[in-house]
Write a protein that holds these residues in place. Structure first.
Motif, PDB file in Angstrom:
ATOM      1  N   ARG A   1       0.828  -1.198   0.000  1.00 42.83           N
ATOM      2  CA  ARG A   1       0.000   0.000   0.000  1.00 42.83           C
ATOM      3  C   ARG A   1       0.869   1.257   0.000  1.00 42.83           C
ATOM      4  NH1 ARG A   1      -2.428  -2.906   4.153  1.00 42.83           N
ATOM      5  NH2 ARG A   1      -2.065  -1.294   5.746  1.00 42.83           N
ATOM      6  N   LYS A   2       1.904   1.242   0.827  1.00 40.96           N
ATOM      7  CA  LYS A   2       2.812   2.390   0.909  1.00 40.96           C
ATOM      8  C   LYS A   2       3.515   2.622  -0.428  1.00 40.96           C
ATOM      9  CE  LYS A   2       6.964   3.942   3.351  1.00 40.96           C
ATOM     10  NZ  LYS A   2       7.950   3.599   4.407  1.00 40.96           N
ATOM     11  N   ALA A   3       4.032   1.559  -1.038  1.00 39.90           N
ATOM     12  CA  ALA A   3       4.733   1.686  -2.323  1.00 39.90           C
ATOM     13  C   ALA A   3       3.785   2.168  -3.415  1.00 39.90           C
ATOM     14  CB  ALA A   3       5.345   0.351  -2.712  1.00 39.90           C
ATOM     15  N   ALA A   4       2.539   1.683  -3.394  1.00 38.61           N
ATOM     16  CA  ALA A   4       1.566   2.095  -4.402  1.00 38.61           C
ATOM     17  C   ALA A   4       1.244   3.580  -4.259  1.00 38.61           C
ATOM     18  CB  ALA A   4       0.296   1.254  -4.275  1.00 38.61           C
ATOM     19  N   ALA A   5       1.100   4.034  -3.018  1.00 38.16           N
ATOM     20  CA  ALA A   5       0.832   5.460  -2.795  1.00 38.16           C
ATOM     21  C   ALA A   5       1.995   6.306  -3.305  1.00 38.16           C
ATOM     22  CB  ALA A   5       0.599   5.710  -1.307  1.00 38.16           C
ATOM     23  N   GLN A   6       3.198   5.916  -2.994  1.00 34.83           N
ATOM     24  CA  GLN A   6       4.369   6.665  -3.440  1.00 34.83           C
ATOM     25  C   GLN A   6       4.461   6.699  -4.966  1.00 34.83           C
ATOM     26  OE1 GLN A   6       7.255   4.371  -1.218  1.00 34.83           O
ATOM     27  NE2 GLN A   6       7.376   5.895   0.422  1.00 34.83           N
ATOM     28  N   ALA A   7       4.193   5.556  -5.599  1.00 36.09           N
ATOM     29  CA  ALA A   7       4.254   5.487  -7.059  1.00 36.09           C
ATOM     30  C   ALA A   7       3.206   6.382  -7.695  1.00 36.09           C
ATOM     31  CB  ALA A   7       4.076   4.039  -7.519  1.00 36.09           C
ATOM     32  N   LEU A   8       2.009   6.396  -7.131  1.00 33.14           N
ATOM     33  CA  LEU A   8       0.940   7.243  -7.678  1.00 33.14           C
ATOM     34  C   LEU A   8       1.290   8.726  -7.530  1.00 33.14           C
ATOM     35  CD1 LEU A   8      -2.083   5.160  -6.378  1.00 33.14           C
ATOM     36  CD2 LEU A   8      -1.590   5.661  -8.786  1.00 33.14           C
ATOM     37  N   GLY A   9       1.968   9.050  -6.443  1.00 29.54           N
ATOM     38  CA  GLY A   9       2.432  10.428  -6.276  1.00 29.54           C
ATOM     39  C   GLY A   9       3.453  10.794  -7.331  1.00 29.54           C
TER      40      GLY A   9
ATOM     41  N   HIS B   1       1.569  12.480   1.414  1.00 26.81           N
ATOM     42  CA  HIS B   1       2.584  13.074   0.539  1.00 26.81           C
ATOM     43  C   HIS B   1       2.192  12.944  -0.925  1.00 26.81           C
ATOM     44  CE1 HIS B   1       6.062  12.776   3.708  1.00 26.81           C
ATOM     45  NE2 HIS B   1       5.180  13.720   3.977  1.00 26.81           N
ATOM     46  N   ALA B   2       1.682  11.744  -1.297  1.00 26.03           N
ATOM     47  CA  ALA B   2       1.277  11.529  -2.682  1.00 26.03           C
ATOM     48  C   ALA B   2       0.093  12.421  -3.045  1.00 26.03           C
ATOM     49  CB  ALA B   2       0.919  10.054  -2.880  1.00 26.03           C
TER      50      ALA B   2
END
Length: 321
Positions: A272-280, A309-310
């Motif tokens: 979930r964290k990696a997906a949020a960062q990638a979408l940002g 952040h994202a």
């Protein structure tokens, strides 16, 4: 303290081990005298002493001298029956960083004992001597996996184009640890021509190798990697999926937006964290509502932070445009 060299040499051959040990400790205080050939020869002889503590101390003092003529004796100590002596030998060899010491180390790459071969290759790593390239390339085909692994890693430090073909061969090595470090070693060359090799490695039997390939593909900046990384989102290991997600963000894979939004509900918090960062990173406006929900309600604080952040990055990008 002024200790006559003659006194020191006599104590080195004293029948009592404690006397020999103390002499080797005190030699640090007569540094000016240690440059003589006589002292060098005496210390080399103590590397074969009956007492393991004396052998270890002698190796340490030879390291202090830094004379490359001591290297063969220390290499021989890599086969010592005492583990602490072997450790002292390896530690010392890594401190000999002159051209002459590298010359003395090179033959050890083909030593009959695989443990010695491994240790010598590790010691050579800090030298970064281009003369080691050819014997290291041969060592990538060594019968012992640990030796092959160290050879691959050391070739990565040298970054010689001559080694690329041998490193590519190791992507098909029987040992997964060798395959994994081969992926990382080839990454140092930053060559787009290697991307197909990394894509093939995404199908490796070992999840750690697949994970390494996913990481490297994200640094490739080649859009050819996007479709296989999308497929890697279905990998059975979350560690591989996480790196595939991160790499898709780095590659600006807008086509992955829908899949990444879906992963915001994954059971694994790291995903979930990696997906949020990638979408940002993608600036995916369509993900804003899902990120808002995640920022407020995810049970993991790190995920909530990444989502905030994202979300803010996407909002800032929209405001600019």
């Amino acid at each position: 303290m002024d200790i006559p060299v003659e006194n020191f040499l006599a104590r080195l051959t004293d029948p009592e081990p404690s006397v020999r040990q103390l002499a080797l400790i005190e030699i640090e205080e007569i540094a000016a005298a240690t440059a003589s050939d006589e002292v060098l020869e005496a210390l080399v002889a103590r590397v074969r002493d009956d007492d393991p503590t004396v052998r270890s101390l002698a190796i340490a003092r030879l390291e202090d001298l830094g004379d490359p003529r001591a290297v063969p004796a220390i290499v021989a100590a890599l086969e010592d029956g005492d583990e602490k002596v072997r450790e002292a030998a390896l530690t010392s060899l890594r401190e000999f960083r002159t051209e002459a010491s590298a010359t003395a180390l090179l033959p050890g790459i083909e030593h009959p004992n695989p443990e010695v071969r491994e240790a010598v290759i590790l010691a050579l790593r800090d030298h970064r001597d281009p003369r080691a390239t050819k014997p290291l390339v041969r060592a990538t085909r060594d019968e012992t996996a640990r030796v092959r692994r160290e050879a691959v890693i050391t070739l990565a430090y040298l970054r010689s184009p001559e080694s690329v073909s041998a490193l590519r061969e190791r992507l098909r090595d029987a040992d997964p640890g060798v395959r994994r470090v081969a992926v990382g070693a080839l990454d140092f060359f930053n060559a787009p021509v290697l991307v197909p090799d990394f894509i093939d490695t995404l199908g490796d039997d070992d999840w750690q190798v697949r994970r390494e390939a996913a990481i490297v593909l994200g640094r490739s900046k080649v859009t050819q990697a996007i479709p296989p990384l999308l497929s890697a989102l279905e990998d059975p290991y979350w560690q591989v999926r996480k790196e595939a997600v991160s790499s898709l963000g780095k590659l600006g894979a807008v086509a992955a937006t829908e899949a990444l939004v879906h992963l915001l509900d994954d059971l694994t918090s790291d995903i979930r964290k990696a997906a949020a960062q990638a979408l940002g990173e993608l600036g995916a406006a369509s993900a804003h509502p899902a990120l808002e929900r995640l920022a407020k309600g995810d049970p993991d604080a790190e995920v909530r932070k990444a989502a905030r952040h994202a979300r803010d990055a996407i909002a800032s990008a929209r405001a600019v445009h």
